[in-house]
Design an enzyme around this catalytic site. Structure first.
Site, PDB file in Angstrom:
ATOM      1  N   ASP A 170     -51.273  32.263  81.235  1.00 17.98           N
ATOM      2  CA  ASP A 170     -50.240  33.291  81.104  1.00 17.98           C
ATOM      3  C   ASP A 170     -49.395  33.339  82.378  1.00 17.98           C
ATOM      4  O   ASP A 170     -49.173  32.312  83.019  1.00 17.98           O
ATOM      5  CB  ASP A 170     -50.879  34.655  80.805  1.00 17.98           C
ATOM      6  CG  ASP A 170     -50.001  35.502  79.892  1.00 17.98           C
ATOM      7  OD1 ASP A 170     -49.004  36.052  80.385  1.00 17.98           O
ATOM      8  OD2 ASP A 170     -50.311  35.598  78.689  1.00 17.98           O
TER       9      ASP A 170
ATOM     10  N   SER B   6     -49.049  38.931  71.535  1.00 18.70           N
ATOM     11  CA  SER B   6     -49.611  38.700  72.870  1.00 18.70           C
ATOM     12  C   SER B   6     -50.729  39.680  73.159  1.00 18.70           C
ATOM     13  O   SER B   6     -51.704  39.360  73.828  1.00 18.70           O
ATOM     14  CB  SER B   6     -48.529  38.875  73.943  1.00 18.70           C
ATOM     15  OG  SER B   6     -47.689  37.760  74.024  1.00 18.70           O
TER      16      SER B   6
ATOM     17  N   HIS C   6     -47.135  40.486  82.240  1.00 15.84           N
ATOM     18  CA  HIS C   6     -47.707  40.083  80.958  1.00 15.84           C
ATOM     19  C   HIS C   6     -49.134  39.578  81.093  1.00 15.84           C
ATOM     20  O   HIS C   6     -50.037  39.978  80.349  1.00 15.84           O
ATOM     21  CB  HIS C   6     -46.811  39.008  80.345  1.00 15.84           C
ATOM     22  CG  HIS C   6     -47.106  38.687  78.925  1.00 15.84           C
ATOM     23  ND1 HIS C   6     -48.083  37.794  78.542  1.00 15.84           N
ATOM     24  CD2 HIS C   6     -46.538  39.131  77.772  1.00 15.84           C
ATOM     25  CE1 HIS C   6     -48.102  37.699  77.224  1.00 15.84           C
ATOM     26  NE2 HIS C   6     -47.167  38.495  76.727  1.00 15.84           N
TER      27      HIS C   6
END
Length: 729
Positions: free
Chosen positions: A144, A497, A207
């Protein structure tokens, strides 16, 4: 407790795209640039491949010293390099080369959720799953944007020593003075251009931190996003370790060559689970031998690593799932029982329920005028552009001082653009009409904005919570920080996600409890124990309120406790995967290069076809090209995983129950399965027939139960051509 209608981000189709397959080594070479040269299994396993790999690299570097970007040699064989189109075509013809393809750009798909999932299980369990999950020692690899190691979600005070089997490193690059790994974050790598190691695995986007804490964050009490979603944040497997692979450093995406480098390292490092919350767009998804995620996952699974990927956010259109290779556990997103209301109160005191995270200072009085954007159309501008609040389409004098109602039917201008346009013209708020976004709380900051339904304005392997998820955030954020406030330590995000790490955490917990289980067994445990109802036991629905089908939610909503003790499992073997490649059109020469090991004498069946894929030992049954006159038979094998090696409590009988739609006859032989010991296998056959042609795709299920465990397999039948991919929801 109020009912929650499940909102699926990816309404995925059950059909694999069937395309003409390239011959081994075929190259899609049109322009000069970076190409990935894939050469199958790691060279260390096959001497001839090692020579082929070395010779190709040596020849390339003699001509172009700076051409090499990545060299793959641990989990699989190949490299990424700057090549001309002619060089790419030439290399594709060399011995040992499976495929050569341009380096693609992949995009990110983007507390309470775990408590919500506990409502979804009806499985009887033998021990406390919470204590089991807190004592886990599985290693979850997160590919990620990196991680913010100082977050309290990654505190290691309760963690024991790092497992001796860990082979990774903490490559903190230029951030060595402040970025520290610990007993929770046991490894970290970042990937710059070429061999550049100066970058840091520190998350500068948020994220990756959010994903990592959702999968394995420790319990942190009394957290919120500026008072919203207040409560306790925790990951699915709080006792698991984290290995961080930073493959994104900006919103511009990540190259497939970088993702393959991370796969290569993760396989060598010794992770148990890999979690990827990104992929290509559904309309750009490639055939397997040209897909970096499918290739990396193929070799990871051969090394015993469970790979969990998000299904993408391109839904709700059919066929919008990505990361659909059968060796990947693909996850769609659902809602939880958390709603951020941002309501509209009309002059007659009627309240229209809206959704959004909003910190606007707009007052309850005076009453503000509301105008439909179409009424402010500029002369000469297309009406559709105006009602969608597109730039330069509305008259400023008409908009000024008003709340503007905007449609959201265009795909070129997201809601943030509409908000900015109205704000620029002097409007004081936006009401966005969108049925699909109505269930997602977007963060609109301090400008008044809400999303309502059109009524008020007059489809994965498994699904998991992915909407309005609170998890850890980066400590230097400016984008999500309110004016005059400190940066939030926790944030609310939505998307597949966020769903993916829920399943990654559960997979890690299952692996820790059952360390010898293969990735396919873990997948089976998760899929066959999933729920098809919401938190008040009502049927799961789509974002529009209609009844959802397996095309929407796959096997169902993931359970936190059921997969720990599934009773029976479907193990998809190495032979199954090799046969899948045969059925999909690959020749035996290509398969022998790709596979780490191949049983002696293995060859592709003489009459391989897409239709035979339904006979592979998946936890679900998917049939395309169904002919009611001929019918169809499929075989499945179950393995008993309940009881213990001493055969205590292992003797049991499972009975079949069938849920079939009207007009479809489903027969299972035998209708009872007897097991007398753990790891014992038993097979059965399912026959499908119909008196009349199918007018539409149909769904149902078969469930084996012994009174203690229920092992449910969903089925889908279609008369259309293609390969129904029910296991990919």
């Amino acid at each position: 407790m109020k009912p929650i209608n499940t909102f699926i981000f990816s309404l995925t189709s059950f059909f694999f795209c069937v395309s003409l397959l390239s011959e081994p080594g075929a190259a899609a070479a049109h322009n000069d640039g970076v190409y990935i040269v894939y050469m199958g299994a790691p060279a260390s396993l096959k001497g001839s491949l090692k020579d082929d790999h070395a010779q190709l690299l040596d020849s390339l570097l003699k001509r172009k010293q700076d051409a090499l970007i990545h060299n793959y040699k641990s989990g699989f064989s190949g490299f990424a390099a700057h090549l001309s189109a002619e060089e790419a075509r030439s290399i594709a013809e060399k011995p040992g080369v499976v495929s050569v393809f341009p380096d693609p750009v992949l995009q990110l798909h983007t507390t309470r959720s775990w408590d919500f999932l506990k409502y979804e299980t009806s499985v009887m369990i033998e021990s406390n799953p919470s204590s089991d999950s807190n004592s886990t020692d599985a290693i979850i690899g997160i590919l990620d944007t990196g991680i913010w190691p100082e977050s309290e979600s990654f505190n290691d005070e309760t963690m024991g020593p790092i497992p001796l089997r860990w082979n990774g490193t903490c490559a903190n690059g230029q951030d060595s003075s402040t970025f520290n790994c610990n007993k929770k974050i046991i490894g970290a790598r970042s990937y710059g251009a070429g061999e550049n190691k100066s970058r840091t695995p520190r998350d500068m986007m948020g994220h990756g931190t959010h994903v990592a804490s959702t999968a394995a964050g420790v319990e942190v009490k009394d957290v919120s996003y500026y008072g919203l979603a207040a409560g306790t944040a925790k990951g699915g497997s709080p006792g698991s370790r984290l290995a961080i692979y930073q493959v994104f450093s900006s919103q511009n995406g990540s190259h497939g060559s970088t993702v393959l480098a991370a796969f290569d390292d993760a396989i060598a490092d010794g992770v148990d689970v890999l979690s990827l919350s990104f992929g290509s767009s559904s309309f750009l998804e490639q055939e397997f031998i040209n897909d970096p995620i499918a290739l990396g996952a193929f070799h990871a699974v051969q090394n015993g690593i469970t790979v969990v990927c998000s299904a993408g956010n391109d839904g709700p259109n059919p066929g919008s799932v990505v990361n659909s290779a059968p060796w990947i556990l693909t996850v769609a997103a659902t809602t939880i029982d958390r709603v951020f209301e941002s309501d509209v109160v009309l002059g007659n005191n009627k309240v229209i329920k809206g959704t959004g995270i909003n910190f606007a200072s707009i007052q309850n009085s005076p009453v503000y005028p509301i105008i439909y954007a179409k009424s402010a159309k500029k002369s000469g501008v297309d009406e559709n552009a105006t009602r969608n609040c597109e730039p330069n389409s509305m008259d400023q004098e008409i908009i000024k001082g008003k709340i503007v109602v905007c449609d959201n039917e265009d795909s070129l201008y997201p809601q943030r653009n509409k908000q900015d346009e109205v704000k620029k013209l002097g409007g004081i708020g936006v009401i966005l009409i969108d049925d699909e976004l109505r269930g997602v709380a977007f963060n609109f900051g301090t400008f008044p904005m809400t999303v309502i339904s059109s009524k008020d304005g007059a489809k994965p392997d498994i699904a998991a919570p992915g909407v309005n998820i609170l998890a850890a955030w980066i400590g230097n954020d400016t984008v999500q920080t309110l004016k005059g406030k400190d940066a939030p330590l926790y944030n609310v995000l939505s998307g597949t996600s966020m769903a993916c790490p829920h399943v990654s955490g559960i997979a890690a917990a299952v692996k820790s409890r059952n360390p010898t289980w293969s990735p396919s067994v873990i997948r089976s445990a998760i899929m066959t124990t999933a729920a098809q109802t919401n938190n008040i036991k009502a049927p799961i629905t789509t974002e529009k309120g209609t009844a959802a089908t397996p095309y929407d939610f796959g096997a169902g909503e993931v359970s936190t406790t059921g997969p720990l003790q599934p009773g029976l499992v479907y193990e998809t073997t190495a032979i199954d995967y090799l046969n899948f490649l045969c059925y999909h059109g690959y020749n035996i020469a290509t398969i022998k290069i790709m596979a780490n090991t191949i049983p002696d004498g293995f060859t592709c069946p003489e009459e391989s076809s897409i239709d035979l894929i339904s006979n592979i030992n998946y936890p679900s049954i998917a049939i395309s090209n169904f002919d009611e006159k001929a019918g169809r038979r499929v075989n499945r094998t179950l393995t008993n995983v309940a009881g213990n090696a001493k055969m205590e409590d292992a003797k049991t009988v499972y009975n079949i129950s069938i849920d079939a739609p009207a007009g479809l006859d489903v027969q299972v032989v035998p209708d009872k399965l007897h097991f007398s010991k753990i790891d014992e296998k038993s097979s059965y056959q399912v026959s499908f027939s119909a008196a009349n042609p199918l007018k539409k795709d149909v769904f149902g299920s078969i469930t084996w139960s012994n009174g203690r465990y229920k092992v449910r397999s969903t089925f889908a039948l279609s008369s259309k051509s293609g390969s129904v991919a029910l296991d990919k929801k």
